[in-house]
Design an enzyme around this catalytic site. Sequence first.
Site, mmCIF file in Angstrom:
data_model
loop_
_atom_site.group_PDB
_atom_site.id
_atom_site.type_symbol
_atom_site.label_atom_id
_atom_site.label_comp_id
_atom_site.label_asym_id
_atom_site.label_seq_id
_atom_site.Cartn_x
_atom_site.Cartn_y
_atom_site.Cartn_z
ATOM 1 N N ILE A 1 0.847 -1.204 0.000
ATOM 2 C CA ILE A 1 0.000 0.000 0.000
ATOM 3 C C ILE A 1 0.881 1.252 0.000
ATOM 4 O O ILE A 1 0.632 2.195 -0.754
ATOM 5 C CB ILE A 1 -0.974 -0.024 1.198
ATOM 6 C CG1 ILE A 1 -1.951 -1.205 1.033
ATOM 7 C CG2 ILE A 1 -1.731 1.296 1.327
ATOM 8 C CD1 ILE A 1 -2.782 -1.530 2.270
ATOM 9 N N THR B 1 -4.303 5.652 7.314
ATOM 10 C CA THR B 1 -5.189 4.616 6.755
ATOM 11 C C THR B 1 -4.702 3.243 7.207
ATOM 12 O O THR B 1 -5.053 2.228 6.614
ATOM 13 C CB THR B 1 -5.213 4.665 5.210
ATOM 14 O OG1 THR B 1 -3.862 4.696 4.735
ATOM 15 C CG2 THR B 1 -5.963 5.867 4.691
ATOM 16 N N ALA B 2 -3.877 3.238 8.267
ATOM 17 C CA ALA B 2 -3.300 1.975 8.752
ATOM 18 C C ALA B 2 -4.226 1.365 9.801
ATOM 19 O O ALA B 2 -5.169 0.636 9.466
ATOM 20 C CB ALA B 2 -1.902 2.243 9.303
ATOM 21 N N ARG B 3 -3.995 1.697 11.041
ATOM 22 C CA ARG B 3 -4.876 1.313 12.144
ATOM 23 C C ARG B 3 -4.836 2.457 13.154
ATOM 24 O O ARG B 3 -3.781 3.088 13.341
ATOM 25 C CB ARG B 3 -4.397 0.027 12.826
ATOM 26 C CG ARG B 3 -4.653 -1.259 12.068
ATOM 27 C CD ARG B 3 -6.144 -1.624 12.030
ATOM 28 N NE ARG B 3 -6.395 -2.904 11.373
ATOM 29 C CZ ARG B 3 -6.710 -3.042 10.084
ATOM 30 N NH1 ARG B 3 -6.798 -1.985 9.300
ATOM 31 N NH2 ARG B 3 -6.943 -4.244 9.574
ATOM 32 N N ASP C 1 -8.869 7.594 8.520
ATOM 33 C CA ASP C 1 -9.849 6.573 8.099
ATOM 34 C C ASP C 1 -10.001 5.491 9.161
ATOM 35 O O ASP C 1 -10.884 4.645 9.046
ATOM 36 C CB ASP C 1 -9.361 5.947 6.768
ATOM 37 C CG ASP C 1 -10.339 4.931 6.204
ATOM 38 O OD1 ASP C 1 -11.548 5.246 6.157
ATOM 39 O OD2 ASP C 1 -9.916 3.827 5.810
ATOM 40 N N GLU D 1 -12.509 1.967 17.218
ATOM 41 C CA GLU D 1 -13.598 2.158 16.260
ATOM 42 C C GLU D 1 -14.629 1.025 16.379
ATOM 43 O O GLU D 1 -14.237 -0.096 16.712
ATOM 44 C CB GLU D 1 -13.046 2.254 14.823
ATOM 45 C CG GLU D 1 -12.333 1.012 14.338
ATOM 46 C CD GLU D 1 -11.662 1.214 12.970
ATOM 47 O OE1 GLU D 1 -10.969 2.220 12.768
ATOM 48 O OE2 GLU D 1 -11.843 0.314 12.128
ATOM 49 N N HIS E 1 -13.467 4.116 8.225
ATOM 50 C CA HIS E 1 -12.715 2.923 7.782
ATOM 51 C C HIS E 1 -13.231 2.405 6.438
ATOM 52 O O HIS E 1 -13.714 1.273 6.338
ATOM 53 C CB HIS E 1 -12.769 1.824 8.863
ATOM 54 C CG HIS E 1 -11.659 0.806 8.710
ATOM 55 N ND1 HIS E 1 -11.117 0.124 9.761
ATOM 56 C CD2 HIS E 1 -10.989 0.355 7.615
ATOM 57 C CE1 HIS E 1 -10.179 -0.695 9.330
ATOM 58 N NE2 HIS E 1 -10.084 -0.570 8.016
ATOM 59 N N ILE E 2 -13.098 3.244 5.417
ATOM 60 C CA ILE E 2 -13.575 2.861 4.076
ATOM 61 C C ILE E 2 -12.423 2.557 3.128
ATOM 62 O O ILE E 2 -12.611 2.511 1.916
ATOM 63 C CB ILE E 2 -14.475 3.959 3.458
ATOM 64 C CG1 ILE E 2 -13.721 5.296 3.348
ATOM 65 C CG2 ILE E 2 -15.765 4.124 4.253
ATOM 66 C CD1 ILE E 2 -14.296 6.235 2.314
ATOM 67 N N GLY E 3 -11.226 2.357 3.692
ATOM 68 C CA GLY E 3 -10.034 2.170 2.848
ATOM 69 C C GLY E 3 -10.232 1.186 1.705
ATOM 70 O O GLY E 3 -9.833 1.440 0.573
ATOM 71 N N SER E 4 -10.853 0.061 1.981
ATOM 72 C CA SER E 4 -11.008 -0.967 0.939
ATOM 73 C C SER E 4 -12.435 -1.024 0.403
ATOM 74 O O SER E 4 -12.806 -1.983 -0.281
ATOM 75 C CB SER E 4 -10.612 -2.335 1.503
ATOM 76 O OG SER E 4 -11.533 -2.734 2.513
HETATM 77 C C1 8YV Z 1 -10.992 -3.737 5.669
HETATM 78 C C2 8YV Z 1 -8.548 -3.321 6.326
HETATM 79 O O1 8YV Z 1 -11.979 -3.010 5.061
HETATM 80 O O2 8YV Z 1 -7.934 -5.240 5.133
HETATM 81 C C3 8YV Z 1 -7.738 -4.529 6.104
HETATM 82 O O3 8YV Z 1 -6.850 -4.807 6.930
HETATM 83 O O4 8YV Z 1 -8.300 -2.550 7.155
HETATM 84 C C4 8YV Z 1 -9.725 -2.985 5.456
HETATM 85 O O5 8YV Z 1 -9.384 -3.129 4.130
HETATM 86 C C5 8YV Z 1 -11.408 -3.938 7.052
HETATM 87 O O6 8YV Z 1 -10.409 -4.477 7.800
HETATM 88 C C6 8YV Z 1 -12.669 -4.783 7.119
HETATM 89 O O7 8YV Z 1 -12.478 -6.070 6.564
#
Ligand code: 8YV
Length: 325
Positions: A164, A242-244, A268, A273, A291-294
């Site tokens: 990423i 956008t990590a944790r 994010d 959370e 948390h909409i990263g993916s």
């Molecule tokens: C997810 C994420 O949307 O994959 C990860 O580690 O943080 C995100 O892409 C989330 O964890 C829910 O599955």
Amino acid sequence: MTDPATKSFRAMATRLMPDAVEARFRADFDAVPNDDDAALDAPAILARAEGCRGIVCSPTEPFDGELIARLPESVEILATFSVGCDHIDLEAARARGLIVANTPDVLTDATADATMLCLLGAARMAQQSEAVLRQGRWGRWSPREMLGVHMSGKRLGIVGMGRIGQAVARRAKGFGMRVMYHNRRELPPEQAEGAAFHADPASLLPQCDFLALTCPLTPETHHWLDAARIALLPDGAVVANTARGPVVEDDALIAALQSGKIAAAGLDVFTGEPALDPRYLDLETAFLLPHIGSATVETRNAMGNRALDNLAAHATGAPYPSRVA
Ligand code: 8YV
């Protein structure tokens, strides 16, 4: 045709997955779905896992050492619907002989896009600007208002130069940014995207007009961005996470946003959370996402399919697409 090896493979899912993934799960496996997407605590997971050989889980269910130790003996594999594995005690999994697999690669682009969204959203005051419109406060255009900062020509530091981080570097170059990174190890030139390596965060941070956190959450990265490191940033830096959530020490970041030391932050992910420190909500300079990263259709389908591919590989004895323990 459905493989009999997967069709007889009993597996539970802790979450209701996207439609196409659910359809495959139910057609190809002896599936124990979570039809109403109920929040499953440890006792509920243990009850449903009885007789299952596989579990598809997600970061909303912590698989700590205690839960792993109490899993029914039938459970052989935990396939998480995520690239991050910080919700799983990998040591406990190894000790029990539980295989763990995740979903790397397929979410790289979506998460890198979301990182750019956080950087831009913070730098260009997206949330304040939108609030002006939605609250009917848009009087007339002004040469002086809603002035963000430019990304082009600025220096971006990336913390965590995995897939990423590298994808963020590629995008940032397209924005005309000068890119640097800090990582556990220096990358070979073909992966470094021309970004300069800093083994020591103390040499990286004073040069970061923008900082993007894209590292996994580990004991080493817990509260990585703390008050001491924030003090090393130039005044008015912009930060994206956008990590944790726990990669950032909230007290330190909130104090820096309140003082203006950090001009803006695009976040994010949050500690605790979906609850988040309520002080963020009062900060105009915090651009906040849930948390909409993916969260794209394509990516979530690919993540779900990867989780099922990992289960299917286990059921059929094929190589795992992405095993982590
Ligand atoms: C997810 C994420 O949307 O994959 C990860 O580690 O943080 C995100 O892409 C989330 O964890 C829910 O599955």
